[in-house]
Design a protein around this motif. Structure first.
Motif, PDB file in Angstrom:
ATOM      1  N   LEU A 121       0.836  -1.209   0.000  1.00 31.79           N
ATOM      2  CA  LEU A 121       0.000   0.000   0.000  1.00 31.79           C
ATOM      3  C   LEU A 121       0.870   1.258   0.000  1.00 31.79           C
ATOM      4  N   ASN A 122       1.987   1.146  -0.732  1.00 27.75           N
ATOM      5  CA  ASN A 122       2.917   2.261  -0.944  1.00 27.75           C
ATOM      6  C   ASN A 122       3.527   2.792   0.354  1.00 27.75           C
ATOM      7  N   ALA A 123       3.637   1.932   1.354  1.00 24.52           N
ATOM      8  CA  ALA A 123       4.202   2.351   2.641  1.00 24.52           C
ATOM      9  C   ALA A 123       5.624   2.876   2.460  1.00 24.52           C
ATOM     10  N   LEU A 124       5.967   3.874   3.269  1.00 21.44           N
ATOM     11  CA  LEU A 124       7.292   4.480   3.195  1.00 21.44           C
ATOM     12  C   LEU A 124       8.295   3.660   3.988  1.00 21.44           C
ATOM     13  N   ASN A 125       9.301   3.151   3.308  1.00 28.15           N
ATOM     14  CA  ASN A 125      10.441   2.559   4.001  1.00 28.15           C
ATOM     15  C   ASN A 125      11.670   3.410   3.721  1.00 28.15           C
ATOM     16  N   LYS A 126      12.797   3.024   4.271  1.00 30.21           N
ATOM     17  CA  LYS A 126      14.007   3.832   4.148  1.00 30.21           C
ATOM     18  C   LYS A 126      14.419   4.014   2.695  1.00 30.21           C
ATOM     19  N   VAL A 150      -0.173   6.773   0.309  1.00 25.64           N
ATOM     20  CA  VAL A 150       0.840   6.116   1.147  1.00 25.64           C
ATOM     21  C   VAL A 150       0.124   5.720   2.429  1.00 25.64           C
ATOM     22  N   ALA A 151       0.081   4.429   2.718  1.00 32.38           N
ATOM     23  CA  ALA A 151      -0.683   3.945   3.866  1.00 32.38           C
ATOM     24  C   ALA A 151       0.041   4.129   5.191  1.00 32.38           C
ATOM     25  N   GLY A 152       1.255   4.677   5.159  1.00 33.62           N
ATOM     26  CA  GLY A 152       1.992   4.930   6.388  1.00 33.62           C
ATOM     27  C   GLY A 152       3.451   4.568   6.237  1.00 33.62           C
ATOM     28  N   ALA A 153       4.150   4.580   7.346  1.00 36.05           N
ATOM     29  CA  ALA A 153       5.549   4.157   7.356  1.00 36.05           C
ATOM     30  C   ALA A 153       5.617   2.636   7.467  1.00 36.05           C
ATOM     31  N   ASP A 154       6.741   2.077   7.088  1.00 33.42           N
ATOM     32  CA  ASP A 154       6.945   0.635   7.185  1.00 33.42           C
ATOM     33  C   ASP A 154       7.390   0.324   8.620  1.00 33.42           C
ATOM     34  N   ILE A 155       6.426  -0.012   9.456  1.00 26.77           N
ATOM     35  CA  ILE A 155       6.667  -0.158  10.901  1.00 26.77           C
ATOM     36  C   ILE A 155       7.697  -1.241  11.201  1.00 26.77           C
ATOM     37  N   SER A 156       7.769  -2.256  10.351  1.00 26.73           N
ATOM     38  CA  SER A 156       8.705  -3.358  10.594  1.00 26.73           C
ATOM     39  C   SER A 156      10.154  -2.886  10.626  1.00 26.73           C
ATOM     40  N   PHE A 169      -5.783   5.835   0.795  1.00 24.74           N
ATOM     41  CA  PHE A 169      -5.307   6.027   2.161  1.00 24.74           C
ATOM     42  C   PHE A 169      -4.059   6.913   2.202  1.00 24.74           C
ATOM     43  N   ALA A 170      -4.094   7.908   3.090  1.00 31.05           N
ATOM     44  CA  ALA A 170      -2.913   8.715   3.403  1.00 31.05           C
ATOM     45  C   ALA A 170      -2.839   8.761   4.917  1.00 31.05           C
ATOM     46  N   LEU A 171      -2.101   7.819   5.473  1.00 30.31           N
ATOM     47  CA  LEU A 171      -2.064   7.638   6.923  1.00 30.31           C
ATOM     48  C   LEU A 171      -0.642   7.805   7.442  1.00 30.31           C
ATOM     49  N   GLY A 172      -0.518   8.325   8.642  1.00 27.00           N
ATOM     50  CA  GLY A 172       0.798   8.458   9.256  1.00 27.00           C
ATOM     51  C   GLY A 172       1.747   9.226   8.361  1.00 27.00           C
ATOM     52  N   GLY A 173       2.876   8.595   8.059  1.00 32.52           N
ATOM     53  CA  GLY A 173       3.867   9.220   7.198  1.00 32.52           C
ATOM     54  C   GLY A 173       3.325   9.591   5.836  1.00 32.52           C
ATOM     55  N   GLY A 174       2.291   8.901   5.384  1.00 34.59           N
ATOM     56  CA  GLY A 174       1.681   9.233   4.105  1.00 34.59           C
ATOM     57  C   GLY A 174       0.976  10.577   4.139  1.00 34.59           C
ATOM     58  N   LEU A 175       0.212  10.824   5.214  1.00 36.19           N
ATOM     59  CA  LEU A 175      -0.421  12.129   5.350  1.00 36.19           C
ATOM     60  C   LEU A 175       0.626  13.204   5.585  1.00 36.19           C
TER      61      LEU A 175
END
Length: 257
Positions: free
Chosen positions: A25-30, A63-69, A108-114
């Motif tokens: 879901l296009n999550a932001l990773n490093k 971007v659904a958020g940051a890559d929490i893992s 979705f634009a959540l967390g880091g995505g928003l």
């Protein structure tokens, strides 16, 4: 430009960056943050590019958020460095680009995505978009500018509510609160972004860059935005765009910027 997690397209004076991790879901990773920084740097240096659209692949998420893992086991020092690196390389960097950036929020634009969407100069959303900062439900706070930019856009009270409840709002609510400028269908989202970008592109890029600096200055602690406006206004008089713009007005023709 070749990247692993993003796509970059150019058409005349307009560029589009698409975050392309649909399975996540296009999550932001490093890696994605680094690639976005590199893409924005290259486009900023390309004098032909006068506007940038930022969006996500697919129809589910911007971007659904940051890559929490990637940071679930971080220490205090590691968490601090993670936030600072994000601010320096992407979120603050985008906000202060001299090339205008339009976020086309397609889901979705959540967390880091928003937070990424808020770092852009303004935002459009598809009618299925959902936005929120759910970080407190994970025992952390927004760390990429969310606690600062959200109050600037929607007001302190609504920002406090959104952050404390960790809830999501709809696209229409986001428009009502001033978080996004327009809401449209998925099909019309990018065409609308392109239409608005075309209006931006036909104006003076020098003046637009100066306006970005002046507007941003008003939100910087210890900076008098009015004084920055005076300085930027004066500097415009020394540009070729000012000479062309005023000459075109007096000649009753369209300027050639």
């Amino acid at each position: 430009m070749r990247f692993e997690n993003i796509l970059v397209e150019k058409k005349d004076s307009l560029a589009q960056i698409t975050i392309n991790r649909p399975k996540k879901l296009n999550a932001l990773n490093k890696v994605t943050i680094i690639e976005l920084n590199e893409a924005f740097e290259e486009l900023e240096d390309d004098t032909k590019i006068r506007a940038i659209i930022l969006t996500g692949s697919g129809e589910k998420a911007f971007v659904a958020g940051a890559d929490i893992s990637e940071f679930a086991d971080f220490s205090v020092d590691e968490g601090t460095r993670l936030s600072k690196l994000g601010h320096d390389t992407l979120f603050d960097y985008v906000e202060n680009l001299s090339t205008p950036v339009i976020a086309a929020v397609n889901g979705f634009a959540l967390g880091g995505g928003l937070e990424l969407a808020m770092s852009c100069h303004f935002r459009l959303a598809s009618d299925n978009a959902k936005m929120g900062l759910p970080e407190v439900s994970l025992g952390v706070i927004p760390g990429y500018g969310g606690t600062q930019r959200l109050p600037q856009l929607v007001g302190k009270g609504k920002a406090m509510e959104m952050i404390m409840t960790a809830g999501m709002i709809s696209a229409e609510e986001a428009k009502e609160y001033g978080l996004v400028n327009y809401v449209t269908t998925q099909e019309e989202l990018l065409p609308l972004a392109e239409k608005i970008a075309s209006k931006v592109i036909r104006n003076s890029s020098d003046a637009i860059s100066a306006a970005i600096r002046a507007v941003n200055a008003g939100f910087e602690e210890g900076i008098n935005g009015f004084n920055v406006e005076i300085e930027e206004f004066g500097e415009c008089f020394g540009t070729e765009d000012f000479t062309e713009g005023t000459a075109a007005f007096l000649d009753k023709r369209k300027p050639n910027f």
